[in-house]
Design a protein around this motif. Structure first.
Motif, short mmCIF file in Angstrom:
data_model
loop_
_atom_site.label_atom_id
_atom_site.label_comp_id
_atom_site.label_asym_id
_atom_site.label_seq_id
_atom_site.Cartn_x
_atom_site.Cartn_y
_atom_site.Cartn_z
N ILE A 62 47.05 0.78 4.71
CA ILE A 62 47.63 1.27 3.46
C ILE A 62 46.55 1.86 2.56
O ILE A 62 46.72 2.92 1.94
CB ILE A 62 48.39 0.14 2.74
CG1 ILE A 62 49.63 -0.25 3.55
CG2 ILE A 62 48.80 0.56 1.33
CD1 ILE A 62 50.33 -1.50 3.05
N GLU A 135 53.84 5.02 2.85
CA GLU A 135 55.16 4.50 2.49
C GLU A 135 55.78 3.69 3.63
O GLU A 135 56.39 2.64 3.40
CB GLU A 135 56.09 5.65 2.12
CG GLU A 135 57.47 5.20 1.67
CD GLU A 135 58.34 6.35 1.21
OE1 GLU A 135 59.37 6.09 0.57
OE2 GLU A 135 57.99 7.51 1.50
N MET A 138 54.25 0.17 3.79
CA MET A 138 54.18 -0.60 2.56
C MET A 138 55.07 -1.84 2.65
O MET A 138 56.20 -1.78 3.14
CB MET A 138 54.62 0.28 1.38
CG MET A 138 54.55 -0.41 0.03
SD MET A 138 52.90 -1.00 -0.40
CE MET A 138 52.00 0.55 -0.41
N SER A 143 52.90 -3.93 -2.39
CA SER A 143 53.34 -2.98 -3.41
C SER A 143 52.91 -3.41 -4.81
O SER A 143 52.52 -2.58 -5.64
CB SER A 143 54.85 -2.80 -3.35
OG SER A 143 55.52 -4.00 -3.69
N VAL A 146 49.20 -2.68 -5.20
CA VAL A 146 48.97 -1.24 -5.27
C VAL A 146 49.36 -0.68 -6.63
O VAL A 146 48.62 0.11 -7.23
CB VAL A 146 49.76 -0.52 -4.15
CG1 VAL A 146 49.74 0.99 -4.36
CG2 VAL A 146 49.18 -0.87 -2.78
N ALA A 199 55.16 3.24 -3.29
CA ALA A 199 54.93 1.80 -3.26
C ALA A 199 56.06 1.01 -3.92
O ALA A 199 56.18 -0.20 -3.71
CB ALA A 199 53.61 1.46 -3.96
#
Length: 200
Positions: A62, A135, A138, A143, A146, A199
Motif C-alpha cells: 500500500i 485501493e 486497502m 485506511s 493512511v 482509502a
C-alpha cells in the motif's frame, strides 16, 4: 517478493519514460508497447496476489503504490508543463556558457518539450494503475492510518502551494512568463485527495 517487484516497477520504470516517449514520438512502437505491457502485467500480478499477504507485507504494498501514485502524477504534470522549460531556455541563453554546452542542454530540453505530452500520458496511466493497486489492497485497519497520514500531507502541501505561488510571481517579474509552477503542488494535492478517497 511482491514488494520488491513493485518497488522496482515504481522507481525503475521512470528511467524508461524518456526513451519510450521519444520512440513513440518517432513512430517506433515495438519497444514501448513491449515494455509497457510487461510493466502493466507485473503491476496487475502484484495487485491480485498482494491481497493474500500478511499485514506487514500488505502495508508495504500500500505504501509503495501510494508513492507511485504521487510520483507519477508529479512526473505527469512536469511533462505536460512546457512553460518552465521555456523559462529554463531563457536562463540558458542569458548565461555566458560555452556554445557546445548550451547546444547540448537546449537539445535535451527540446526533446523533453516535444515528447512531453506522450510522456505525461504514460505517467498518468502508471498513476492510475498504482491507484488501482492502492485501493484494491486497502484494508479497514490500514485506511485509518493512511487517512491520518494524508491529513498531515495536506498541511505541508498547502505550504508548498504558497511557496510555488511566490516562485511563479518571481519568475513572471524576471522573465515575463508565468511558469505555472503552482500546478505541481496542486497536482500533488489532487493525488492526496485521490488516495484519501481510495482509502475511505
Amino acid at each position: 517478493m511482491l514488494f520488491i517487484i513493485l518497488l522496482i516497477l515504481v522507481f525503475g520504470y521512470c528511467y524508461l519514460l524518456d526513451l519510450n516517449a521519444a520512440l513513440i514520438k518517432e513512430r517506433s512502437y515495438l519497444f514501448p508497447i513491449l515494455s509497457c505491457s510487461i510493466v502493466v502485467g507485473l503491476i496487475l500480478f502484484v495487485m491480485f496476489k498482494a491481497h493474500n499477504l500478511d499485514s506487514n507485507s500488505l502495508e508495504n504494498i500500500i505504501l509503495i503504490s501510494g508513492i507511485g501514485v504521487v510520483m507519477y502524477m508529479w512526473l505527469a504534470i512536469r511533462s505536460f508543463s512546457k512553460r518552465p522549460r521555456y523559462i529554463k531556455i531563457q536562463k540558458l541563453m542569458s548565461h555566458k556558457w560555452q556554445e557546445n554546452d548550451i547546444e547540448d542542454e537546449l537539445q535535451v530540453i527540446s526533446v523533453k518539450i516535444v515528447s512531453g505530452n506522450v510522456r505525461g500520458l504514460m505517467c498518468m496511466m502508471m498513476a492510475a494503475l498504482y491507484l488501482m493497486v492502492f485501493e484494491y489492497n486497502m484494508t479497514i485497519e490500514e485506511s485509518y492510518e493512511v487517512i491520518d497520514f494524508l491529513n498531515v500531507c495536506y498541511f505541508f502541501t498547502v505550504i508548498a502551494i504558497v511557496i510555488y505561488i511566490i516562485i511563479d510571481i518571481v519568475q513572471y517579474i524576471r522573465y515575463n512568463i508565468f511558469g505555472m509552477y503552482i500546478l505541481r503542488p496542486l497536482t500533488i494535492f489532487l493525488a492526496f485527495i485521490l488516495l484519501n478517497i481510495a482509502a475511505s
